[in-house]
Design an enzyme around this catalytic site. Structure first.
Site, mmCIF file in Angstrom:
data_model
loop_
_atom_site.group_PDB
_atom_site.id
_atom_site.type_symbol
_atom_site.label_atom_id
_atom_site.label_comp_id
_atom_site.label_asym_id
_atom_site.label_seq_id
_atom_site.Cartn_x
_atom_site.Cartn_y
_atom_site.Cartn_z
ATOM 1 N N HIS A 56 0.826 -1.362 -0.024
ATOM 2 C CA HIS A 56 -0.083 -0.086 -0.048
ATOM 3 C C HIS A 56 0.836 1.317 0.006
ATOM 4 O O HIS A 56 1.950 1.074 0.445
ATOM 5 C CB HIS A 56 -0.737 -0.079 1.096
ATOM 6 C CG HIS A 56 -1.916 0.951 1.567
ATOM 7 N ND1 HIS A 56 -1.572 2.473 1.760
ATOM 8 C CD2 HIS A 56 -3.316 0.860 1.190
ATOM 9 C CE1 HIS A 56 -2.665 2.994 1.704
ATOM 10 N NE2 HIS A 56 -3.613 2.217 1.611
ATOM 11 N N ASP B 83 3.271 -4.596 7.916
ATOM 12 C CA ASP B 83 2.002 -4.056 7.957
ATOM 13 C C ASP B 83 0.963 -4.981 7.973
ATOM 14 O O ASP B 83 0.559 -5.729 7.153
ATOM 15 C CB ASP B 83 2.024 -3.247 6.428
ATOM 16 C CG ASP B 83 0.830 -2.657 6.101
ATOM 17 O OD1 ASP B 83 -0.117 -2.661 6.933
ATOM 18 O OD2 ASP B 83 0.655 -1.619 5.087
ATOM 19 N N GLN C 284 -4.463 -5.085 6.948
ATOM 20 C CA GLN C 284 -5.550 -6.131 6.412
ATOM 21 C C GLN C 284 -5.351 -7.423 7.068
ATOM 22 O O GLN C 284 -6.291 -8.358 6.748
ATOM 23 C CB GLN C 284 -5.280 -6.379 4.747
ATOM 24 C CG GLN C 284 -5.517 -4.889 3.869
ATOM 25 C CD GLN C 284 -6.990 -4.422 4.221
ATOM 26 O OE1 GLN C 284 -7.742 -5.194 4.598
ATOM 27 N NE2 GLN C 284 -6.882 -3.195 3.860
ATOM 28 N N LYS D 182 -10.007 -0.714 10.475
ATOM 29 C CA LYS D 182 -9.969 -1.893 9.667
ATOM 30 C C LYS D 182 -10.599 -3.162 10.430
ATOM 31 O O LYS D 182 -10.505 -4.364 10.137
ATOM 32 C CB LYS D 182 -9.076 -2.040 9.125
ATOM 33 C CG LYS D 182 -8.706 -0.832 7.999
ATOM 34 C CD LYS D 182 -7.423 -1.268 7.004
ATOM 35 C CE LYS D 182 -7.037 0.144 6.251
ATOM 36 N NZ LYS D 182 -7.758 0.791 5.166
ATOM 37 N N CYS E 261 -4.706 2.721 -3.615
ATOM 38 C CA CYS E 261 -3.522 3.097 -3.021
ATOM 39 C C CYS E 261 -2.115 2.079 -3.154
ATOM 40 O O CYS E 261 -1.504 1.827 -2.525
ATOM 41 C CB CYS E 261 -3.578 3.179 -1.653
ATOM 42 S SG CYS E 261 -4.533 4.485 -1.204
HETATM 43 N N1 PLP Z 1 -1.652 -0.894 4.600
HETATM 44 C C1 PLP Z 1 -2.514 -1.416 4.019
HETATM 45 C C2 PLP Z 1 -2.266 -2.754 3.738
HETATM 46 C C3 PLP Z 1 -3.727 -0.709 3.983
HETATM 47 O O1 PLP Z 1 -4.663 -1.737 3.300
HETATM 48 C C4 PLP Z 1 -4.077 0.239 4.411
HETATM 49 C C5 PLP Z 1 -5.469 1.009 4.191
HETATM 50 O O2 PLP Z 1 -6.222 0.774 3.443
HETATM 51 C C6 PLP Z 1 -3.004 1.098 5.078
HETATM 52 C C7 PLP Z 1 -1.906 0.495 5.018
HETATM 53 C C8 PLP Z 1 -3.065 2.415 5.425
HETATM 54 O O3 PLP Z 1 -3.926 2.473 6.356
HETATM 55 P P1 PLP Z 1 -4.851 3.868 7.226
HETATM 56 O O4 PLP Z 1 -5.314 4.772 6.067
HETATM 57 O O5 PLP Z 1 -5.773 3.553 8.164
HETATM 58 O O6 PLP Z 1 -3.482 4.642 7.900
#
Ligand code: PLP
Length: 410
Positions: free
Chosen positions: A127, A204, A207, A230, A368
């Site tokens: 992402h 990370d 998800q 999430k 993203c």
């Molecule tokens: N990393 C992953 C794999 C994500 O799916 C997302 C959000 O969709 C993020 C990071 C960023 O999360 P946040 O917007 O809650 O900071």
């Protein structure tokens, strides 16, 4: 068709007031859970209870409300610790979400631990939140990023990963589950591989945490991050886990109140962990709600959550795969929570608009993950993503609606 059995009672939907509405005259089918999940009543009530009874600033007050708010805030930290099995509550830093957690690390670890000309290794399915902060961090050090590529079936190429790690980069930062594809990555193996070359690892988990149990000690990751919104908690709260010995070595990220132990006119001493990384007034109610969301997930149990997830993915994949002219990306296991696809000859945005007219909420676009979309050769996809309150009927409705959209658009 008989799908994997779920033990999650469909009455669970009554716990989520937002699901009880119609959109464009149709019952809402909410399949945008990878973007954000909905909050159960227990979480919404915890938010109300906090503001109705103990709202107060934390850590500084001698008065009773402040003490109660502080106790509840620190109890939430302990709940998060237990949820990911961190060794100590001091290893849990509250942030605004995954993006802030990674920015914290990119600034702090980036300045202290990336050497001049150093490299950070990412995967091709990150992402932007786990990509852009590292671009900035390596630029500051005149270094560069290297990417673990994907094989033709959208798996991370482990032999290439090993070659990259053998060059001893400053960090491996990798997603546990791809938000754009739903691919579950072999992070335990990647962590073991990275550590064999002395490379620390950030995972990370944005998800992952709502879909599978996470044990940071068993994974042996050095850093782990996720967002509350999430996993059935409100927006504005997230977590950075770090091994204590590492966090202790890192400089603070933001400066001001809360993160200091002593301030003089020309110098200051910083607070102990985790407060060193929590400058300013924290999101107290949101942290308490995150703990409530954790209790909600734990009451369901991850065995049930995982079986439910598999059932929904099976139903959606079978329904969509039966439609001619549909490209489904990363269709095979190991997957969780997400199905990403395009109708050949139709724009993902138009598909999303038509589904919305039928009451079905999905995300469309690059999710993203623009460089990954470049590899797929598309500007974006349609992404349906699942949560514990979704039903097989909704997965089947999705497939029927996509079939209609295809007939309208091609
Ligand atoms: N990393 C992953 C794999 C994500 O799916 C997302 C959000 O969709 C993020 C990071 C960023 O999360 P946040 O917007 O809650 O900071």
């Amino acid at each position: 068709m008989i799908y994997e059995n779920s033990t999650i009672d469909r009455n669970i939907r009554a716990d989520f007031p937002i699901l009880q509405q119609e959109v464009h005259g149709m019952p809402l089918v909410y399949l945008a859970n990878a973007a954000t999940t909905q909050n159960p009543k227990a979480v919404l009530e915890a938010m109300c209870r906090y503001y109705e009874s103990i709202n107060s600033n934390v850590h500084r007050g001698v008065h009773s409300l402040s003490q109660q708010a502080t106790t509840a805030h620190e109890a939430a930290r302990e709940t998060v610790r237990g949820f990911i099995n961190a060794a100590e509550a001091e290893e849990i830093v509250f942030t605004r979400g995954t993006t802030e957690s990674i920015n914290l690390l990119a600034q702090s670890f980036g300045s202290a631990c990336i050497p001049q000309g150093g490299t950070v290794v990412l995967s091709q399915m990150e992402h932007h939140a786990n990509l852009v902060p590292w671009q900035e961090a390596v630029v500051r050090k005149g270094g560069r990023l290297a990417y673990i590529p994907m094989t033709d079936d959208f798996q991370l190429d482990l032999p290439v990963a090993e070659n990259l790690l053998a060059q001893k980069p400053a960090l491996l930062a990798v997603t546990q589950v791809s938000n754009a594809l739903g691919r579950v990555n072999p992070i335990k193996e990647l962590i073991r591989m990275a550590h064999a070359y002395g490379v620390p690892v950030l995972v990370d988990g944005a998800q992952a945490v709502a879909h599978m149990p996470v044990d940071v000690q068993d994974l042996d990751c050095d850093f782990y991050c996720f967002s509350g919104h999430k996993m059935y908690a409100p927006m504005g709260i997230g977590v950075l886990y770090g091994k204590k010995a590492l966090l202790e070595q890192l400089p603070p990220y933001q400066f001001g109140g809360e993160m200091i132990s002593e301030v003089h006119w020309h110098e200051s001493r910083y607070n102990r962990l985790p407060f060193k990384f929590e400058a300013g007034t924290p999101a107290v109610a949101e942290a308490i709600c995150l703990a409530e969301a954790i209790r909600y997930i734990e009451a369901l149990g991850f065995d049930a959550v995982k079986a439910h997830d598999r059932m929904l993915l099976e139903a959606a994949t079978e329904g969509l795969a039966a439609i001619d002219g549909l490209d489904i990306y990363a269709k095979e296991q190991p997957k969780c929570g997400v199905i990403s696809f395009n109708i050949q000859g139709a724009h993902h945005y138009d598909v999303g608009v038509i589904l919305d007219q039928m009451g079905i909420a999905v995300r469309t676009g690059h999710h993203c993950a623009q460089p990954l979309m470049g590899i797929l050769g598309v500007s974006g996809t349609v992404r349906a993503s699942f949560a514990v309150y979704n039903t097989v009927e909704e997965a089947e409705q999705l497939a029927a609606a996509v079939r209609k959209a295809k007939n309208m658009l091609t």
